[in-house]
Scaffold this active site. Structure first.
Site, PDB file in Angstrom:
ATOM      1  N   CYS A 164       0.935  -1.260   0.100  1.00 26.21           N
ATOM      2  CA  CYS A 164      -0.215   0.051  -0.110  1.00 26.21           C
ATOM      3  C   CYS A 164       0.800   1.202  -0.102  1.00 26.21           C
ATOM      4  O   CYS A 164       0.530   2.246  -0.491  1.00 26.21           O
ATOM      5  CB  CYS A 164      -1.005   0.055   1.242  1.00 26.21           C
ATOM      6  SG  CYS A 164      -0.065  -0.237   2.757  1.00 26.21           S
ATOM      7  N   HIS A 259      -2.258   6.851   3.169  1.00 21.85           N
ATOM      8  CA  HIS A 259      -0.815   7.007   3.099  1.00 21.85           C
ATOM      9  C   HIS A 259      -0.501   8.525   2.348  1.00 21.85           C
ATOM     10  O   HIS A 259      -0.748   8.301   1.107  1.00 21.85           O
ATOM     11  CB  HIS A 259      -0.303   5.913   2.617  1.00 21.85           C
ATOM     12  CG  HIS A 259      -0.254   4.675   3.494  1.00 21.85           C
ATOM     13  ND1 HIS A 259      -0.848   4.610   4.700  1.00 21.85           N
ATOM     14  CD2 HIS A 259      -0.023   3.357   3.249  1.00 21.85           C
ATOM     15  CE1 HIS A 259      -1.098   3.403   5.203  1.00 21.85           C
ATOM     16  NE2 HIS A 259      -0.377   2.453   4.342  1.00 21.85           N
TER      17      HIS A 259
HETATM   18  P1  NAP Z   1      -5.927  -8.174   9.903  1.00 23.96           P
HETATM   19  O1  NAP Z   1      -7.049  -7.095  10.366  1.00 23.96           O
HETATM   20  O2  NAP Z   1      -5.028  -8.371  10.918  1.00 23.96           O
HETATM   21  O3  NAP Z   1      -6.727  -9.464   9.567  1.00 23.96           O
HETATM   22  C1  NAP Z   1      -6.096 -10.676   9.182  1.00 23.96           C
HETATM   23  C2  NAP Z   1      -7.038 -11.790   8.884  1.00 23.96           C
HETATM   24  O4  NAP Z   1      -6.440 -12.886   8.724  1.00 23.96           O
HETATM   25  C3  NAP Z   1      -8.490 -11.896   9.468  1.00 23.96           C
HETATM   26  O5  NAP Z   1      -9.483 -12.208   8.836  1.00 23.96           O
HETATM   27  C4  NAP Z   1      -7.796 -13.264  10.514  1.00 23.96           C
HETATM   28  O6  NAP Z   1      -8.950 -14.043  10.914  1.00 23.96           O
HETATM   29  C5  NAP Z   1      -7.159 -13.756   9.283  1.00 23.96           C
HETATM   30  N1  NAP Z   1      -6.111 -14.675   9.918  1.00 23.96           N
HETATM   31  C6  NAP Z   1      -5.308 -14.664  10.851  1.00 23.96           C
HETATM   32  N2  NAP Z   1      -4.618 -15.744  11.097  1.00 23.96           N
HETATM   33  C7  NAP Z   1      -4.996 -16.758  10.547  1.00 23.96           C
HETATM   34  C8  NAP Z   1      -4.758 -18.158  10.273  1.00 23.96           C
HETATM   35  N3  NAP Z   1      -3.725 -18.668  11.190  1.00 23.96           N
HETATM   36  N4  NAP Z   1      -5.442 -18.917   9.379  1.00 23.96           N
HETATM   37  C9  NAP Z   1      -6.390 -18.128   8.914  1.00 23.96           C
HETATM   38  N5  NAP Z   1      -6.741 -16.957   8.847  1.00 23.96           N
HETATM   39  C10 NAP Z   1      -6.109 -16.057   9.578  1.00 23.96           C
HETATM   40  O7  NAP Z   1      -4.952  -7.684   8.714  1.00 23.96           O
HETATM   41  P2  NAP Z   1      -5.310  -6.629   7.297  1.00 23.96           P
HETATM   42  O8  NAP Z   1      -4.730  -5.320   7.729  1.00 23.96           O
HETATM   43  O9  NAP Z   1      -6.764  -6.958   6.990  1.00 23.96           O
HETATM   44  O10 NAP Z   1      -4.102  -7.409   6.519  1.00 23.96           O
HETATM   45  C11 NAP Z   1      -4.774  -8.514   5.690  1.00 23.96           C
HETATM   46  C12 NAP Z   1      -3.438  -8.655   4.636  1.00 23.96           C
HETATM   47  O11 NAP Z   1      -3.493  -7.682   3.584  1.00 23.96           O
HETATM   48  C13 NAP Z   1      -2.038  -8.798   5.092  1.00 23.96           C
HETATM   49  O12 NAP Z   1      -1.372  -9.801   4.324  1.00 23.96           O
HETATM   50  C14 NAP Z   1      -1.625  -7.388   4.845  1.00 23.96           C
HETATM   51  O13 NAP Z   1      -0.187  -7.348   4.694  1.00 23.96           O
HETATM   52  C15 NAP Z   1      -2.219  -7.207   3.418  1.00 23.96           C
HETATM   53  N6  NAP Z   1      -2.284  -5.702   3.351  1.00 23.96           N
HETATM   54  C16 NAP Z   1      -2.953  -4.755   4.391  1.00 23.96           C
HETATM   55  C17 NAP Z   1      -3.224  -3.403   4.049  1.00 23.96           C
HETATM   56  C18 NAP Z   1      -3.822  -2.348   4.870  1.00 23.96           C
HETATM   57  O14 NAP Z   1      -3.734  -1.271   4.645  1.00 23.96           O
HETATM   58  N7  NAP Z   1      -4.263  -2.837   6.099  1.00 23.96           N
HETATM   59  C19 NAP Z   1      -2.901  -2.945   2.795  1.00 23.96           C
HETATM   60  C20 NAP Z   1      -2.274  -3.646   1.765  1.00 23.96           C
HETATM   61  C21 NAP Z   1      -2.096  -4.903   2.147  1.00 23.96           C
HETATM   62  P3  NAP Z   1      -9.679 -13.839  12.441  1.00 23.96           P
HETATM   63  O15 NAP Z   1     -10.194 -12.490  12.444  1.00 23.96           O
HETATM   64  O16 NAP Z   1     -10.568 -14.987  12.503  1.00 23.96           O
HETATM   65  O17 NAP Z   1      -8.437 -13.679  13.454  1.00 23.96           O
END
Ligand code: NAP
Length: 368
Positions: A164, A259
């Protein structure tokens, strides 16, 4: 539910990015969420129950999504069963797991015949996986038949989007390169929102009244991912571009979404004649062919603001479905050639919205 829509699944549906996918797809004309998966902690609950008390957005989910049973994302057979029932044609991956776990799991989905459009960083350096910003390198989708053939995959494949942090400055430098002004070197200082760390993310005592001058892995991604995106397919794998050389400083700041990047840029050869010429190039930039009619493509991908005090996250991040990049403060640089400030919405353009636009592009090109 409209029969003509493509049924899609969200892996990581309960997280910060997953919630954005769910709401952005509420009224999508082509795709409809019919499958949701997350960690074993959420599996077995209805979606409404799984996100109760940790819903982060002002917009809510569609009633039929609230009723979906959340599956364990690690159990690929559940998604295959949903595919057979016509409920999951491909998945958006928004999982937060270790790199190795994510990499292996996304490959299992693709091998099982379910295309994966991913937000995770795990596969960004896999040499036959495209890292797509639809306006910039749509031609990198040409590697998909080669990827499938090399791995013996029939219907499945993996395509990812980049970090991002780079979204705000990639399109402006691409527009200039298209006009013949290639970037050679640049400094970028990013001020990244807390939502970029997911939920619950950075502890509040680290963020209130504070700036954290370190985001693990982010500077390397900000410096290297652009080279793959500006690269080309060579012998069935990606060959990186050599330029621009980037020096990045990435900071976490107390902003919820959006950002911001302060960029100083040096051109490789020919230089634009004036700041006005650059603004005209950005205003004319379309990136995607209009006839493709991709619903999430911003009408004008780069918006320039003349005010001295713009762009600002709160005022500019939602421009054009939160899919446009807003730029301001273009001026000559004392050390390099030009400098400017760019902003993009990290969980929409930089995550779920960018993933949806990539899926639209892949459907338009016949891969989905
Ligand atoms: P997040 O809020 O921490 O959400 C993580 C998700 O993954 C939740 O649905 C969680 O499920 C699931 N998860 C965690 N551990 C798991 C496991 N062992 N098995 C299966 N599912 C699991 O993270 P996020 O910010 O949404 O980011 C998600 C992805 O997008 C990451 O790879 C991040 O690097 C990428 N990303 C994020 C952004 C941003 O701005 N946030 C931007 C670009 C890319 P539960 O709710 O059940 O724990």
């Amino acid at each position: 539910m409209a029969q003509s829509k493509i049924p899609v699944g969200i892996l990581g549906a309960t997280g910060m990015v997953g919630q954005q996918y769910i709401t952005l797809l509420n009224d999508h004309p082509w795709f409809e969420v019919r499958y949701a998966a997350a960690s074993p902690r959420s599996a077995g609950k209805k979606y409404a129950e799984a996100v109760k008390g940790r819903w982060q957005l002002t917009k809510t989910y569609a009633p039929h999504v609230g009723d979906l049973m959340v599956e364990d994302a690690n159990d690929v057979s559940r998604a295959v069963a949903a595919f057979k029932k016509g409920e999951c044609s491909f998945v958006f991956s928004a999982l937060e797991m270790s790199k190795d776990e994510t990499k292996a799991l996304e490959e299992q989905y693709a091998a099982a015949g379910i295309p994966v459009i991913s937000n995770a960083s795990a596969h960004r350096w896999t040499e036959d996986v495209p890292v797509l910003i639809a306006e910039i390198n749509a031609d990198h989708t040409d590697i998909i038949p080669l990827q499938k053939k090399a791995r013996g995959w029939d219907r499945g494949f993996i395509a990812v989007k980049p970090n991002c942090s780079i979204q705000s400055y990639m399109k402006p430098i691409h527009a200039l390169a298209q006009a013949g002004y290639e970037a050679k070197r640049m400094f970028v200082n990013t001020m990244q929102a807390v939502s970029g760390a997911g939920y619950p993310g950075v502890p509040s005592l680290d963020m209130i009244d504070n700036i954290v001058p370190y985001i693990g892995g982010e500077e390397e991604k900000s410096e290297k991912e652009p080279l793959k995106i500006f690269g080309c397919i060579d012998g069935g794998i990606f060959k990186n571009a050599e330029f621009p050389l980037i020096s990045a400083h990435c900071n976490r700041v107390p902003v919820i979404d959006g950002h911001t990047a302060c960029v100083s840029l040096e051109f490789a050869g020919k230089k634009p004649s004036s700041m006005d010429e650059i603004k005209k190039i950005w205003a004319a930039y379309k990136g995607l062919p209009q006839e493709a009619g991709l619903p999430f493509a911003p009408k004008q991908p780069i918006i320039y603001r003349e005010e001295d005090n713009r762009p600002q996250p709160r005022k500019d991040r939602d421009t054009d479905k939160a899919m446009a990049v807003t730029i301001g403060r273009l001026r000559p640089c004392n050390i390099f050639d030009i400098r400017f400030v760019a902003l993009s919405h990290n969980t929409v353009r930089g995550a779920a919205g960018g993933g949806i636009l990539n899926a639209e592009l892949l459907k338009h090109k016949g891969y989905l």
